[in-house]
Write a protein that holds these residues in place. Structure first.
Motif, PDB file in Angstrom:
ATOM      1  N   CYS A 293      24.963  81.435  10.350  1.00  0.00           N
ATOM      2  CA  CYS A 293      23.925  82.307   9.804  1.00  0.00           C
ATOM      3  C   CYS A 293      22.608  81.898  10.458  1.00  0.00           C
ATOM      4  O   CYS A 293      22.566  80.967  11.265  1.00  0.00           O
ATOM      5  CB  CYS A 293      23.874  82.217   8.276  1.00  0.00           C
ATOM      6  SG  CYS A 293      23.054  80.757   7.608  1.00  0.00           S
ATOM      7  N   CYS A 296      21.668  78.308   9.998  1.00  0.00           N
ATOM      8  CA  CYS A 296      22.427  77.308  10.774  1.00  0.00           C
ATOM      9  C   CYS A 296      21.608  76.937  12.008  1.00  0.00           C
ATOM     10  O   CYS A 296      21.695  75.829  12.513  1.00  0.00           O
ATOM     11  CB  CYS A 296      23.767  77.861  11.219  1.00  0.00           C
ATOM     12  SG  CYS A 296      24.969  78.107   9.911  1.00  0.00           S
ATOM     13  N   CYS A 367      24.504  73.428   6.883  1.00  0.00           N
ATOM     14  CA  CYS A 367      23.528  74.516   6.682  1.00  0.00           C
ATOM     15  C   CYS A 367      23.128  74.587   5.201  1.00  0.00           C
ATOM     16  O   CYS A 367      23.984  74.530   4.328  1.00  0.00           O
ATOM     17  CB  CYS A 367      24.142  75.841   7.127  1.00  0.00           C
ATOM     18  SG  CYS A 367      23.153  77.288   6.680  1.00  0.00           S
ATOM     19  N   CYS A 370      24.811  78.392   4.025  1.00  0.00           N
ATOM     20  CA  CYS A 370      26.234  78.717   4.185  1.00  0.00           C
ATOM     21  C   CYS A 370      27.083  77.475   4.411  1.00  0.00           C
ATOM     22  O   CYS A 370      28.286  77.584   4.628  1.00  0.00           O
ATOM     23  CB  CYS A 370      26.441  79.747   5.301  1.00  0.00           C
ATOM     24  SG  CYS A 370      26.385  79.058   6.976  1.00  0.00           S
TER      25      CYS A 370
END
Ligand SMILES: [Zn+2]
Length: 393
Positions: A293, A296, A367, A370
């Motif tokens: 995402c 990240c 992350c 996520c």
């Protein structure tokens, strides 16, 4: 020279016919071939039948019915056209073909099952004919697009070309979030707007342009800036509960970008991300199930001294056209489930060199959104602060 009636009577004597009761018994071993016209088929047909209209019978039957030994029941509306079609199939080497006496009319009258496919109107067939000619799209793909819901973040440089191509492609519902008005400095690249709509809200100007291009499209407008307060309401979709299939991010500021990212992770909605600066464009797809995402890559916004400038950055007018079109392409692929989306791949475009390059992006297990142990679980409104180099759409 025999007339139609004589020829029909003669052929009827040469082929085999069955009544609807017998045809029903032949299901499902026999293949039912409907030789009527498209509009007749669309209004209802026998479940499990294949449609090969009489005019295309000789050229298309072999792909529809490759096994010449399999029993075939041919039908039309009342059982006349099917007599000619049965004869034609016998001449093509089909070994066991019968014509349905009384046709679809008798079948329906006997109360046997019928089926109406969800399908395209004649106007839609003509509008989307170039899609229908592509096997990877076809009628089923076009119906998927017409059922699809795409949320555009921003009706500016990237949102304009992306939404125009999505509307042209027949994406059924397009949501647009934007709280700006059309300014003269937008028109060098924001092609959903025009000199006539100067001063109007961009969502209204874009809606009028998209509706003029394709009245099939339902355009839902949000004349507001995305915030932690409204993001859940907007993400819930046009009817409050449907959600969106894909989000196209054409935002020009990082507070929005982080909100969109976190929302997309929590709603499990892919984001087609684009950005542009002078002669450089970037596109990627954030699909958190199977790729990184935005967090990240950039877990939190940059510190103020590294933050982008809020001064308008320059951009070559055609660049958002290229990047926004790539975003539309990725969106359509995601909606249709075809091709290889830009998940975990950042595509870079250099307009001066006319060069594309690609950088791999990896999912970060740590992350904050996520990752395995997320530390961010609520929306955050970052304050946009500025300095240094501009970023922009
Ligand atoms: Zn992530």
């Amino acid at each position: 020279m025999p007339g139609y009636r004589d020829l029909l009577a003669q052929l009827r004597g040469e082929i085999d016919e069955v009544d609807v009761a017998r045809a029903r018994e032949l299901q499902p071993d026999a293949l039912f071939v409907d030789v009527r016209e498209q509009d007749e088929w669309d209004e209802g047909h026998i479940p499990g039948a294949v449609h090969v209209s009489r005019g295309h019978l000789e050229s298309r039957i072999e792909s529809a019915a490759p096994d010449k030994a399999r029993p075939i029941v041919v039908y039309c509306l009342v059982g006349n056209r099917s007599v000619f079609a049965t004869k034609a199939l016998e001449e093509l080497g089909y070994e066991n073909v019968v014509s349905l006496a009384g046709g679809y009319t008798d079948w329906k009258r006997s109360g046997f099952p019928t089926k109406v496919d969800e399908t395209l109107s004649p106007d839609q067939r003509s509008r989307y004919s170039r899609h229908l000619l592509i096997p990877e799209v076809g009628v089923d793909g076009q119906l998927k697009l017409l059922d699809a819901r795409v949320l555009m973040i921003g009706a500016g440089g990237l949102g304009s070309p992306a939404s125009l191509y999505l509307a042209a492609a027949g994406v059924g519902t397009i949501g647009i979030v934007d709280d700006d008005r059309v300014d003269a400095s937008n028109l060098q690249r924001q092609i959903a707007h025009s000199t006539e709509t100067l001063g109007d809200w961009k969502v209204d100007s874009a809606k009028a342009t998209l509706k003029a291009l394709n009245p099939d499209v339902n355009v839902v407008t949000y004349k507001e800036r995305l915030t932690s307060e409204n993001v859940e309401r907007i993400l819930a979709g046009p009817n409050g509960a449907d959600g969106w299939d894909v989000i196209v991010d054409g935002a020009d500021n990082f507070p929005t970008r982080y909100l969109v990212n976190d929302a997309s992770v929590w709603h499990d909605t892919p984001v087609v991300h684009g950005s542009i600066y002078r002669f450089e464009g970037q596109v990627t797809v954030f699909r958190p199930q199977d790729g990184p995402c935005y967090r990240c890559l950039f877990p939190t916004p940059p510190p103020p001294e590294l933050a982008p400038s809020c001064a308008e950055g320059g951009v070559l007018g055609v660049l958002p056209g290229i990047v926004g079109s790539l975003q539309a392409n990725e969106t359509i692929k995601l909606l249709l489930g075809i091709g290889e989306p830009l998940v975990g791949r950042l595509l870079l475009f250099d307009a001066l060199e006319t060069e594309f390059s690609e950088v791999k992006l990896r999912k970060d297990p740590s992350c904050p959104v996520c990752g395995e142990h997320p530390t961010i679980t609520e929306y955050i409104d970052y304050i946009e602060f500025c300095s240094g180099r501009p970023t922009h759409a």
